[in-house]
Enzyme design. Structure first.
Site, PDB file in Angstrom:
ATOM      1  N   TYR A  86      74.258  65.399  -6.428  1.00 60.47           N
ATOM      2  CA  TYR A  86      73.810  65.907  -7.739  1.00 60.47           C
ATOM      3  C   TYR A  86      73.506  67.408  -7.628  1.00 60.47           C
ATOM      4  O   TYR A  86      73.952  68.198  -8.460  1.00 60.47           O
ATOM      5  CB  TYR A  86      72.565  65.128  -8.173  1.00 60.47           C
ATOM      6  N   SER A 119      70.497  72.242 -13.751  1.00 64.16           N
ATOM      7  CA  SER A 119      69.194  71.673 -13.357  1.00 64.16           C
ATOM      8  C   SER A 119      68.535  72.626 -12.368  1.00 64.16           C
ATOM      9  O   SER A 119      69.222  73.424 -11.702  1.00 64.16           O
ATOM     10  CB  SER A 119      69.444  70.331 -12.672  1.00 64.16           C
TER      11      SER A 119
HETATM   12  N1  LIG Z   1      65.694  64.515 -17.377  1.00 63.93           N
HETATM   13  C1  LIG Z   1      65.424  65.509 -16.541  1.00 63.93           C
HETATM   14  O1  LIG Z   1      64.308  65.634 -16.006  1.00 63.93           O
HETATM   15  C2  LIG Z   1      66.477  66.553 -16.233  1.00 63.93           C
HETATM   16  C3  LIG Z   1      66.116  67.625 -15.410  1.00 63.93           C
HETATM   17  C4  LIG Z   1      67.047  68.605 -15.121  1.00 63.93           C
HETATM   18  C5  LIG Z   1      68.321  68.525 -15.651  1.00 63.93           C
HETATM   19  N2  LIG Z   1      68.661  67.481 -16.441  1.00 63.93           N
HETATM   20  C6  LIG Z   1      70.035  67.439 -16.975  1.00 63.93           C
HETATM   21  O2  LIG Z   1      69.988  67.189 -18.357  1.00 63.93           O
HETATM   22  C7  LIG Z   1      71.149  66.458 -18.747  1.00 63.93           C
HETATM   23  C8  LIG Z   1      70.716  65.199 -19.484  1.00 63.93           C
HETATM   24  O3  LIG Z   1      69.924  64.415 -18.604  1.00 63.93           O
HETATM   25  P1  LIG Z   1      69.114  63.136 -19.102  1.00 63.93           P
HETATM   26  O4  LIG Z   1      67.864  63.076 -18.327  1.00 63.93           O
HETATM   27  O5  LIG Z   1      69.084  63.114 -20.580  1.00 63.93           O
HETATM   28  O6  LIG Z   1      70.087  61.972 -18.563  1.00 63.93           O
HETATM   29  P2  LIG Z   1      70.234  60.478 -19.071  1.00 63.93           P
HETATM   30  O7  LIG Z   1      69.077  60.046 -19.880  1.00 63.93           O
HETATM   31  O8  LIG Z   1      70.598  59.671 -17.867  1.00 63.93           O
HETATM   32  O9  LIG Z   1      71.485  60.564 -20.047  1.00 63.93           O
HETATM   33  C9  LIG Z   1      72.765  60.816 -19.576  1.00 63.93           C
HETATM   34  C10 LIG Z   1      73.740  60.763 -20.720  1.00 63.93           C
HETATM   35  O10 LIG Z   1      75.058  60.881 -20.161  1.00 63.93           O
HETATM   36  C11 LIG Z   1      75.862  59.794 -20.641  1.00 63.93           C
HETATM   37  N3  LIG Z   1      76.843  59.405 -19.630  1.00 63.93           N
HETATM   38  C12 LIG Z   1      76.600  58.873 -18.394  1.00 63.93           C
HETATM   39  N4  LIG Z   1      77.761  58.588 -17.796  1.00 63.93           N
HETATM   40  C13 LIG Z   1      78.765  58.968 -18.654  1.00 63.93           C
HETATM   41  C14 LIG Z   1      80.172  58.919 -18.604  1.00 63.93           C
HETATM   42  N5  LIG Z   1      80.809  58.438 -17.540  1.00 63.93           N
HETATM   43  N6  LIG Z   1      80.881  59.378 -19.668  1.00 63.93           N
HETATM   44  C15 LIG Z   1      80.232  59.854 -20.763  1.00 63.93           C
HETATM   45  N7  LIG Z   1      78.905  59.942 -20.866  1.00 63.93           N
HETATM   46  C16 LIG Z   1      78.182  59.488 -19.823  1.00 63.93           C
HETATM   47  C17 LIG Z   1      74.850  58.662 -20.904  1.00 63.93           C
HETATM   48  O11 LIG Z   1      75.330  57.739 -21.858  1.00 63.93           O
HETATM   49  P3  LIG Z   1      76.131  56.395 -21.493  1.00 63.93           P
HETATM   50  O12 LIG Z   1      75.389  55.730 -20.378  1.00 63.93           O
HETATM   51  O13 LIG Z   1      76.126  55.657 -22.778  1.00 63.93           O
HETATM   52  O14 LIG Z   1      77.503  56.821 -21.101  1.00 63.93           O
HETATM   53  C18 LIG Z   1      73.685  59.441 -21.485  1.00 63.93           C
HETATM   54  O15 LIG Z   1      73.914  59.667 -22.864  1.00 63.93           O
HETATM   55  C19 LIG Z   1      71.912  66.162 -17.458  1.00 63.93           C
HETATM   56  O16 LIG Z   1      72.921  67.121 -17.284  1.00 63.93           O
HETATM   57  C20 LIG Z   1      70.863  66.312 -16.381  1.00 63.93           C
HETATM   58  O17 LIG Z   1      71.424  66.654 -15.141  1.00 63.93           O
HETATM   59  C21 LIG Z   1      67.779  66.475 -16.746  1.00 63.93           C
END
Ligand SMILES: NC(=O)c1ccc[n+]([C@@H]2O[C@H](COP(=O)([O-])OP(=O)(O)OC[C@H]3O[C@@H](n4cnc5c(N)ncnc54)[C@H](OP(=O)(O)O)[C@@H]3O)[C@@H](O)[C@H]2O)c1
Length: 277
Positions: A155, A142
């Site tokens: 984080y 990130s």
């Molecule tokens: N969205 C942004 O703006 C942004 C920006 C920078 C970086 N990122 C990075 O991009 C990646 C995806 O982010 P996102 O925004 O898509 O997040 P998200 O919508 O919160 O999705 C997170 C995913 O991780 C899974 N997860 C959570 N806890 C888990 C566990 N204990 N075991 C297995 N799976 C688990 C969730 O599914 P379940 O709840 O079903 O387990 C979900 O599929 C992350 O690494 C995040 O740090 C995102």
């Protein structure tokens, strides 16, 4: 890995947010996707979608914070899907707090999911990749790993840790034909950013999740070491922040990030009935 069609990838966090878009992009490239996250329903939804479109997907509901159980998970993955060519460590959580208000369980949970689980999954899958002289690890970090986000410190630490660990193993693996890419999205129009319901900081832009997915595919094919999704101005900001932390901190303040993140922390704590220390 110039050609990825016919390969098999493990993707964590495939049930929601950006993960769904990465799963679709992999399937479009004719990669078999082994999807992992806790929600069986979410995984089945994306796997059905992929199979309806003629792709191949397998769902394994699993909480990857159970580090001791990851060897059995990997065994199950290999039984169902055969040898793994690509691992995408995408699952992560964040929690906003003034640092002193984190509980030990918060710190353990965030670091375990965001950093330890990617390390352990990689440790378990890497020997087979090295032996077959082919493989790729993608770690989704990130912008918060390039310049830390106040009130989201655990984080930020986990994401900075991912960058440094990726950098180290990338050098270790230089002559093995196993590539390592670390991807640093900024604010993305999906998942955890949307859940926060906040505006984009001044000077930053918002990416679409399809862009992140495209970047992941490109990083694997071109063996890119690190990809920052934000534009040149933010890249320069990260570089200057390394040279002058004072400059970096003042820009973060000017962009309104401190206030926004503190408000997020307050909102999340109020929702959990936690009093600010
Ligand atoms: N969205 C942004 O703006 C942004 C920006 C920078 C970086 N990122 C990075 O991009 C990646 C995806 O982010 P996102 O925004 O898509 O997040 P998200 O919508 O919160 O999705 C997170 C995913 O991780 C899974 N997860 C959570 N806890 C888990 C566990 N204990 N075991 C297995 N799976 C688990 C969730 O599914 P379940 O709840 O079903 O387990 C979900 O599929 C992350 O690494 C995040 O740090 C995102």
């Amino acid at each position: 890995m110039k050609t990825i069609a016919g390969k098999t990838a493990v993707l964590t966090g495939a049930s929601g947010g950006i993960g769904v878009f990465i799963a679709r992009a992999l399937a479009k490239e004719q990669v078999t996707v082994v999807t992992i996250s806790r929600s069986q329903e979410g995984l089945e939804q994306i796997c059905t979608e992929i199979e309806t479109e003629g792709g191949k997907a397998i769902s394994i509901p699993f909480d990857i914070r159970q580090l001791e159980e990851l060897p059995s998970l990997v065994q199950k993955i290999e039984q169902l899907a055969g040898p793994i060519d690509i691992l995408i460590n995408n699952a992560a959580i964040e929690k906003f707090r003034p640092f002193q208000n984190y509980a030990l369980e918060d710190i353990q949970s965030i670091l375990t999911l965001n950093l330890h689980a990617p390390m352990e999954l990689t440790r378990l899958l890497l020997p087979s990749m090295i032996e077959r002289k082919s493989g790729h690890i993608v770690n989704i970090s990130s912008g918060a790993g390039k310049k830390a986000a106040p009130f989201n410190s655990i984080y930020s630490a986990s994401k900075a840790g991912l960058i440094m660990w990726s950098e180290a193993i990338r050098q270790e693996l230089a002559n093995t034909n196993v590539g390592v890419s670390v991807i640093c999205p900024g604010c993305t129009n999906a998942g955890m950013f949307l859940a926060l319901d906040i505006s984009v900081p001044k000077g930053a832009s918002i990416a679409e999740p399809t862009q992140v997915a495209d970047v992941v595919i490109q990083a694997i094919k071109q063996n890119q070491k690190e990809v920052i999704l934000d534009g040149l101005a933010i890249k320069v900001f990260y570089a200057l922040s390394q040279l002058s932390p004072e400059f970096g901190d003042s820009m973060i303040q000017k962009a309104g990030v401190i206030e926004t993140n503190f408000n997020c922390a307050q909102k999340q704590m109020q929702a959990e009935n936690i009093v600010c220390n």
